[in-house]
Design an enzyme around this catalytic site. Structure first.
Site, PDB file in Angstrom:
ATOM      1  N   PHE A 165       0.867  -1.120   0.103  1.00  0.00           N
ATOM      2  CA  PHE A 165       0.099   0.088  -0.114  1.00  0.00           C
ATOM      3  C   PHE A 165       0.892   1.382   0.104  1.00  0.00           C
ATOM      4  CE2 PHE A 165      -2.641   3.016   2.028  1.00  0.00           C
ATOM      5  CZ  PHE A 165      -3.892   3.062   1.385  1.00  0.00           C
ATOM      6  N   ASP A 172       2.602  -5.917   8.066  1.00  0.00           N
ATOM      7  CA  ASP A 172       1.399  -5.092   8.015  1.00  0.00           C
ATOM      8  C   ASP A 172       0.178  -6.104   7.966  1.00  0.00           C
ATOM      9  OD1 ASP A 172      -0.760  -3.496   6.905  1.00  0.00           O
ATOM     10  OD2 ASP A 172       0.276  -1.954   6.087  1.00  0.00           O
ATOM     11  N   TYR A 186     -10.159  -0.991  11.041  1.00  0.00           N
ATOM     12  CA  TYR A 186     -11.670  -0.376  10.671  1.00  0.00           C
ATOM     13  C   TYR A 186     -12.028  -1.220   9.257  1.00  0.00           C
ATOM     14  CZ  TYR A 186      -8.221   2.236   7.902  1.00  0.00           C
ATOM     15  OH  TYR A 186      -7.117   2.447   7.275  1.00  0.00           O
ATOM     16  N   LYS A 187     -11.264  -2.510   9.120  1.00  0.00           N
ATOM     17  CA  LYS A 187     -11.585  -3.246   7.882  1.00  0.00           C
ATOM     18  C   LYS A 187     -12.387  -4.542   8.519  1.00  0.00           C
ATOM     19  CE  LYS A 187      -7.658  -1.695   5.450  1.00  0.00           C
ATOM     20  NZ  LYS A 187      -8.412  -0.804   4.396  1.00  0.00           N
ATOM     21  N   ARG A 213     -12.616  -4.606  -6.912  1.00  0.00           N
ATOM     22  CA  ARG A 213     -12.221  -5.495  -5.865  1.00  0.00           C
ATOM     23  C   ARG A 213     -13.393  -5.702  -4.864  1.00  0.00           C
ATOM     24  NH1 ARG A 213      -8.162  -3.152  -1.176  1.00  0.00           N
ATOM     25  NH2 ARG A 213     -10.084  -1.729  -0.718  1.00  0.00           N
TER      26      ARG A 213
END
Length: 406
Positions: free
Chosen positions: A134, A203, A228-229, A377
């Site tokens: 990312f 990560d 938050y995922k 996605r």
């Protein structure tokens, strides 16, 4: 879907019903606030657990509104970063006392990476970073390299074992590729980094809450992740930092804030790090978002991560099966690995007009997301997603691709 017969749809819809009937996690859906849309974007923002608004109201009205400053002790605000870290620990395979919650993922990547270089010691002046990472991780790694006098080497995870050497200080890798959903081999890569005498930093943003991680089992040194995922902590909910217990006494954070001081209220001019995971703290915690996260984690009570992983693989298998049946050959290309050992909890489909297709999908009630230049996605959150929804999503996808081609 011009080449798809009614019997094809009937067969897959029937299979979806059978899978939903046998799904032991299906009852968890009632723990979330959801509507009729098929929500396949939990890998960006998890759904709201239904009990969180009431808990947050108590935090605001009673803890803040009535108790005010007393809540730092009486409501446990001060100990929240470590307490909530211990709630996350079993979801990533860690024992208590090794995770502290607070700050953003980016800030924690910075702390972990600079801390890793300092742990590696003299003579090691190279940082390896996942070239497919990312973007923020790459930006932070570049800055950390400048600040520590290290050379930065961007490499794919597959290239890392052959590139490790006596100069390698730290290796920053993603457990799951955020674009393709590819799951990287954390045990093997961690072992290779250890053999080279370097420090591993992982990560976990796209794996925690979706699949077993095994931080302690596999000897990971440092790890970071968002909440938050798949952990459903809410937009901008605080991230976390894992520091393996035997490294904590030597972990030297580049952000030595007052919250991590051995005597935080001593107000001493010189810094002395506290003991344990508290070294990962910096400033005053974001209490409102942190306690919303703590409430959200209640949905995990009694939920085995292995069962979540099994359903994740079943959901993504079924989606790929439906896409193959419903979408004309050549219209999309899956870039997500078929092998279970190499797949996270998302499916990415390549399509030249992906951006426009995703806009139409969302308008039609199937919510995924788009990643430039050409990826559709779809994230699969086993706690609240069912197989009938997956079949519906594939049918709607086929319809919208047909519209685009007309």
């Amino acid at each position: 879907m011009s080449d798809v017969t009614a019997s094809d749809v009937t067969a897959l819809a029937g299979k979806a019903r059978e899978l939903d009937t046998a799904d032991e996690l299906g009852k968890l859906r009632e723990r979330f606030v959801l509507d009729d849309a098929v929500y396949l974007d939990g890998n960006s923002l998890g759904a709201l657990p239904a009990h969180v608004p009431g808990r947050v109201e108590d935090v605001v009205r009673r803890q803040w509104g009535e108790l005010r400053i007393r809540s730092w002790t009486e409501s446990g605000w001060w100990t929240a970063p470590e307490r909530i870290g211990d709630r996350i620990a079993p979801l990533v395979g860690a024992a208590e006392g090794q995770i502290v919650v607070g700050d953003s993922t980016s800030v924690n990547v910075f702390k972990a990476l600079v801390g890793a270089v300092r742990l590696a010691g003299e003579g090691r002046d190279e940082i390896i970073v996942d070239a497919t990472t990312f973007p923020t991780d790459g930006y932070i790694a570049e800055s950390a390299a400048r600040m520590t006098g290290c050379t930065l080497r961007p490499l794919t995870p597959a290239e890392v074992p052959g590139a490790l050497g006596d100069r390698t200080a730290a290796v920053l890798l993603n457990h799951v590729d955020y674009r393709t959903g590819r799951l990287h081999d954390l045990p093997a890569l961690t072992a290779a980094v250890r053999r080279a005498g370097a420090v591993s930093v992982w990560d976990l943003c796209h794996s925690a809450g979706a699949l077993p991680v095994g931080l302690d089992e596999h000897g990971v040194d440092l790890a970071v992740g968002c909440t938050y995922k798949y952990l459903n902590g809410g937009p901008g909910s605080p991230a976390y930092l894992y520091v393996r217990s035997d490294l904590q006494s030597r972990f030297d954070s580049p952000l030595p804030g007052w919250n991590s001081h051995a005597e935080p209220f001593g107000m001493r001019p010189s810094y002395e790090a506290g003991d344990g995971a508290v070294r990962g703290r910096v400033g005053t915690p974001d209490i409102l978002s942190m306690l919303a996260l703590e409430a959200a984690l209640d949905v995990w009570d009694g939920v085995p991560v292995d069962a979540v992983r099994a359903k994740s693989l079943a959901l993504t298998d079924f989606f790929l099966e439906c896409v193959e049946a419903y979408v004309p050959a050549g219209r999309v290309e899956s870039v997500t690995p078929v092998a279970h050992a190499e797949r996270g909890s998302q499916v990415a489909l390549r399509s030249a007009d992906a951006g426009a297709v995703m806009e139409r999908l969302i308008a039609a009630g199937v919510v995924g997301d788009y990643r430039a230049p050409d990826l559709l996605r779809f994230g699969f959150t086993p706690l609240y997603l069912g197989f009938a929804e997956v079949e519906r999503a594939a049918r709607v996808l086929a319809d919208q691709l047909a519209v685009a081609a007309a």
